[in-house]
Design a protein around this motif. Structure first.
Motif, PDB file in Angstrom:
ATOM      1  N   VAL A 261       0.831  -1.207   0.000  1.00 56.06           N
ATOM      2  CA  VAL A 261       0.000   0.000   0.000  1.00 56.06           C
ATOM      3  C   VAL A 261       0.868   1.261   0.000  1.00 56.06           C
ATOM      4  O   VAL A 261       1.848   1.367   0.733  1.00 56.06           O
ATOM      5  CB  VAL A 261      -0.931   0.011   1.241  1.00 56.06           C
ATOM      6  N   GLN A 262       0.488   2.220  -0.828  1.00 60.05           N
ATOM      7  CA  GLN A 262       1.115   3.540  -0.838  1.00 60.05           C
ATOM      8  C   GLN A 262       0.193   4.511  -0.099  1.00 60.05           C
ATOM      9  O   GLN A 262      -0.908   4.801  -0.559  1.00 60.05           O
ATOM     10  CB  GLN A 262       1.341   4.022  -2.275  1.00 60.05           C
ATOM     11  N   LEU A 263       0.628   5.001   1.039  1.00 60.77           N
ATOM     12  CA  LEU A 263      -0.210   5.896   1.831  1.00 60.77           C
ATOM     13  C   LEU A 263      -0.219   7.304   1.251  1.00 60.77           C
ATOM     14  O   LEU A 263       0.786   7.756   0.680  1.00 60.77           O
ATOM     15  CB  LEU A 263       0.296   5.962   3.274  1.00 60.77           C
ATOM     16  N   PRO A 264      -1.334   8.014   1.387  1.00 63.20           N
ATOM     17  CA  PRO A 264      -1.338   9.436   1.030  1.00 63.20           C
ATOM     18  C   PRO A 264      -0.365  10.200   1.930  1.00 63.20           C
ATOM     19  O   PRO A 264       0.073   9.683   2.962  1.00 63.20           O
ATOM     20  CB  PRO A 264      -2.783   9.864   1.314  1.00 63.20           C
ATOM     21  N   CYS A 265      -0.047  11.406   1.570  1.00 61.16           N
ATOM     22  CA  CYS A 265       0.810  12.249   2.412  1.00 61.16           C
ATOM     23  C   CYS A 265      -0.074  12.901   3.474  1.00 61.16           C
ATOM     24  O   CYS A 265      -0.575  14.011   3.299  1.00 61.16           O
ATOM     25  CB  CYS A 265       1.512  13.312   1.564  1.00 61.16           C
ATOM     26  N   TYR A 266      -0.268  12.182   4.575  1.00 60.48           N
ATOM     27  CA  TYR A 266      -1.169  12.668   5.615  1.00 60.48           C
ATOM     28  C   TYR A 266      -0.577  13.883   6.323  1.00 60.48           C
ATOM     29  O   TYR A 266       0.621  13.943   6.608  1.00 60.48           O
ATOM     30  CB  TYR A 266      -1.439  11.566   6.639  1.00 60.48           C
ATOM     31  N   THR A 267      -1.436  14.842   6.630  1.00 61.83           N
ATOM     32  CA  THR A 267      -1.043  16.042   7.365  1.00 61.83           C
ATOM     33  C   THR A 267      -1.921  16.186   8.595  1.00 61.83           C
ATOM     34  O   THR A 267      -3.020  15.615   8.657  1.00 61.83           O
ATOM     35  CB  THR A 267      -1.209  17.303   6.506  1.00 61.83           C
ATOM     36  N   HIS A 268      -1.442  16.931   9.573  1.00 57.82           N
ATOM     37  CA  HIS A 268      -2.317  17.308  10.684  1.00 57.82           C
ATOM     38  C   HIS A 268      -3.536  18.020  10.103  1.00 57.82           C
ATOM     39  O   HIS A 268      -3.479  18.589   9.002  1.00 57.82           O
ATOM     40  CB  HIS A 268      -1.582  18.245  11.639  1.00 57.82           C
ATOM     41  N   ALA A 269      -4.616  17.974  10.845  1.00 59.68           N
ATOM     42  CA  ALA A 269      -5.859  18.580  10.374  1.00 59.68           C
ATOM     43  C   ALA A 269      -5.626  20.018   9.929  1.00 59.68           C
ATOM     44  O   ALA A 269      -5.036  20.818  10.653  1.00 59.68           O
ATOM     45  CB  ALA A 269      -6.905  18.535  11.480  1.00 59.68           C
ATOM     46  N   GLN A 270      -6.062  20.325   8.733  1.00 57.59           N
ATOM     47  CA  GLN A 270      -5.975  21.678   8.199  1.00 57.59           C
ATOM     48  C   GLN A 270      -7.241  21.985   7.417  1.00 57.59           C
ATOM     49  O   GLN A 270      -7.991  21.076   7.054  1.00 57.59           O
ATOM     50  CB  GLN A 270      -4.748  21.826   7.310  1.00 57.59           C
ATOM     51  N   MET A 271      -7.471  23.245   7.156  1.00 53.59           N
ATOM     52  CA  MET A 271      -8.705  23.638   6.506  1.00 53.59           C
ATOM     53  C   MET A 271      -8.650  23.398   4.998  1.00 53.59           C
ATOM     54  O   MET A 271      -7.578  23.415   4.396  1.00 53.59           O
ATOM     55  CB  MET A 271      -8.995  25.121   6.774  1.00 53.59           C
ATOM     56  N   PRO A 272      -9.806  23.156   4.383  1.00 50.62           N
ATOM     57  CA  PRO A 272      -9.857  22.994   2.927  1.00 50.62           C
ATOM     58  C   PRO A 272      -9.391  24.271   2.225  1.00 50.62           C
ATOM     59  O   PRO A 272      -9.559  25.373   2.741  1.00 50.62           O
ATOM     60  CB  PRO A 272     -11.344  22.744   2.655  1.00 50.62           C
ATOM     61  N   GLY A 273      -8.811  24.090   1.048  1.00 53.65           N
ATOM     62  CA  GLY A 273      -8.395  25.246   0.269  1.00 53.65           C
ATOM     63  C   GLY A 273      -9.597  25.971  -0.316  1.00 53.65           C
ATOM     64  O   GLY A 273     -10.557  25.335  -0.771  1.00 53.65           O
ATOM     65  N   GLU A 274      -9.554  27.268  -0.311  1.00 52.93           N
ATOM     66  CA  GLU A 274     -10.671  28.052  -0.851  1.00 52.93           C
ATOM     67  C   GLU A 274     -10.900  27.749  -2.329  1.00 52.93           C
ATOM     68  O   GLU A 274     -12.038  27.722  -2.803  1.00 52.93           O
ATOM     69  CB  GLU A 274     -10.399  29.548  -0.650  1.00 52.93           C
ATOM     70  N   GLU A 275      -9.818  27.503  -3.064  1.00 55.70           N
ATOM     71  CA  GLU A 275      -9.939  27.216  -4.492  1.00 55.70           C
ATOM     72  C   GLU A 275     -10.639  25.879  -4.721  1.00 55.70           C
ATOM     73  O   GLU A 275     -11.435  25.745  -5.663  1.00 55.70           O
ATOM     74  CB  GLU A 275      -8.551  27.195  -5.133  1.00 55.70           C
ATOM     75  N   ASP A 276     -10.365  24.895  -3.870  1.00 53.29           N
ATOM     76  CA  ASP A 276     -11.028  23.588  -4.002  1.00 53.29           C
ATOM     77  C   ASP A 276     -12.530  23.719  -3.805  1.00 53.29           C
ATOM     78  O   ASP A 276     -13.312  23.115  -4.547  1.00 53.29           O
ATOM     79  CB  ASP A 276     -10.453  22.602  -2.979  1.00 53.29           C
ATOM     80  N   ILE A 277     -12.924  24.505  -2.814  1.00 54.09           N
ATOM     81  CA  ILE A 277     -14.352  24.710  -2.571  1.00 54.09           C
ATOM     82  C   ILE A 277     -14.975  25.498  -3.724  1.00 54.09           C
ATOM     83  O   ILE A 277     -16.084  25.182  -4.176  1.00 54.09           O
ATOM     84  CB  ILE A 277     -14.581  25.453  -1.239  1.00 54.09           C
ATOM     85  N   ARG A 278     -14.256  26.483  -4.214  1.00 51.78           N
ATOM     86  CA  ARG A 278     -14.785  27.305  -5.312  1.00 51.78           C
ATOM     87  C   ARG A 278     -15.081  26.464  -6.550  1.00 51.78           C
ATOM     88  O   ARG A 278     -16.125  26.620  -7.195  1.00 51.78           O
ATOM     89  CB  ARG A 278     -13.794  28.415  -5.662  1.00 51.78           C
TER      90      ARG A 278
END
Length: 307
Positions: A261-278
């Motif tokens: 298995v190749q794991l995603p690059c997990y990060t500490h909890a952070q907010m969604p990017g505004e551009e992704d929501i847009r």
């Protein structure tokens, strides 16, 4: 004197009941699906990080976005791992929720057809989707990246991920969008990965909590994220072998795939990017699924994420 003693006894009993009620643990109910976004949460449970934070967390597992969203709207769960399309649709429909963090996994467009080698080859082909969900969004974004549109393919409405996977592998549909572990399983069985959303610069999933749950269980949610962040650290510090059982039993990887298995690059909890929501908002507006003047500025709540 007896009356005074009776009153004192009553006060003591009532106080004890109040203390007992206050010390009772509440349960944080989280809706999840079989994807790598569930892994840090599952690790936090498996390693006892939630208990260390003094909270009980209960998982409810779903195999379709529609079932997950219905459970959330029925207050069967306090929060859930969700795609941004689902979060925006519910919020626009009047459901009181807050997007509290982003997740790290991705979705990929897969095919088992010998005649399809790139997304451009999807023109005129059948593509299985769960309509108006992240699957549908990912397919449209993948098509757009190759100069195609949704009108260039024949979309088949298949809500449940395992069924879409089986249909693709059996040639009943030409392609579909899948999360891991289904991407890895399909690849092992000979399917091709045409493109992943991360390759195209899209982040598409996060965690939401009901507004009522945020009001009533604020400390529990804060504790949830502390445990979540600790689980992310654990994933960075340990090998696949250390989490093999979780990958198999909770995420759904077959035993013969767990070691690779190749794991995603997990990060500490952070907010969604505004551009992704847009991008998601624009896509939903283009389909007239949300109002043209929809305002996503109050969709997110960053109080649980360390800035």
């Amino acid at each position: 004197m007896k009356k005074i003693l009776f009153l004192l006894s009553a006060v003591i009993i009532l106080s004890a009941c109040g203390l007992s009620k206050k010390s009772e643990k509440s349960t944080l109910r989280i809706g999840v699906m079989s994807s790598m976004d569930f892994l840090p949460i599952s690790i936090a449970q498996k390693m006892g990080f939630f208990k260390e934070q003094g909270i009980d967390v209960e998982f409810k597992k779903f195999y379709s976005a529609n079932d997950r969203d219905a459970a959330f709207q029925a207050n069967a769960v306090d929060g859930c791992v969700i795609d941004y399309t689902g979060a925006v649709l519910q919020y626009a429909g009047g459901i009181e929720l807050k997007l509290t963090s982003a997740c790290n996994s991705t979705f990929c467009i897969m095919t088992a057809s010998d005649n399809i080698n790139a997304t451009t080859d999807l023109k005129g082909k059948k593509v299985a989707v769960s309509r108006n969900t992240v699957i549908d969004f990912c397919v449209d974004m993948a098509l757009a990246s190759s100069g195609l549109s949704a009108d260039d393919v024949e979309k088949q409405e298949i809500n449940k991920i395992p069924i879409r996977y089986e249909m693709m592998m059996n040639g009943k549909t030409d392609a579909t969008a899948l999360p891991d572990p289904f991407v890895s399983i399909a690849a092992k069985e000979g399917a091709k990965n045409l493109v992943c959303m991360s390759d195209l610069g899209y982040a598409v999933t996060g965690i939401i909590f009901a507004k009522k749950s945020i009001d009533d269980k604020k400390e529990d949610i804060q504790a949830f994220y502390k445990a979540y962040n600790r689980a992310v650290d654990y994933l960075h510090e340990h090998s696949i072998q250390d989490i093999r059982d979780v990958l198999i039993n909770d995420i759904g990887f077959p035993e013969h795939l767990a070691d690779s298995v190749q794991l995603p690059c997990y990060t500490h909890a952070q907010m969604p990017g505004e551009e992704d929501i847009r991008k998601v908002v624009e896509w939903l507006q283009s389909r007239q699924l949300i109002p043209a003047d929809f305002d996503a500025s109050n969709l997110s709540d960053n109080q649980f994420v360390v800035q």
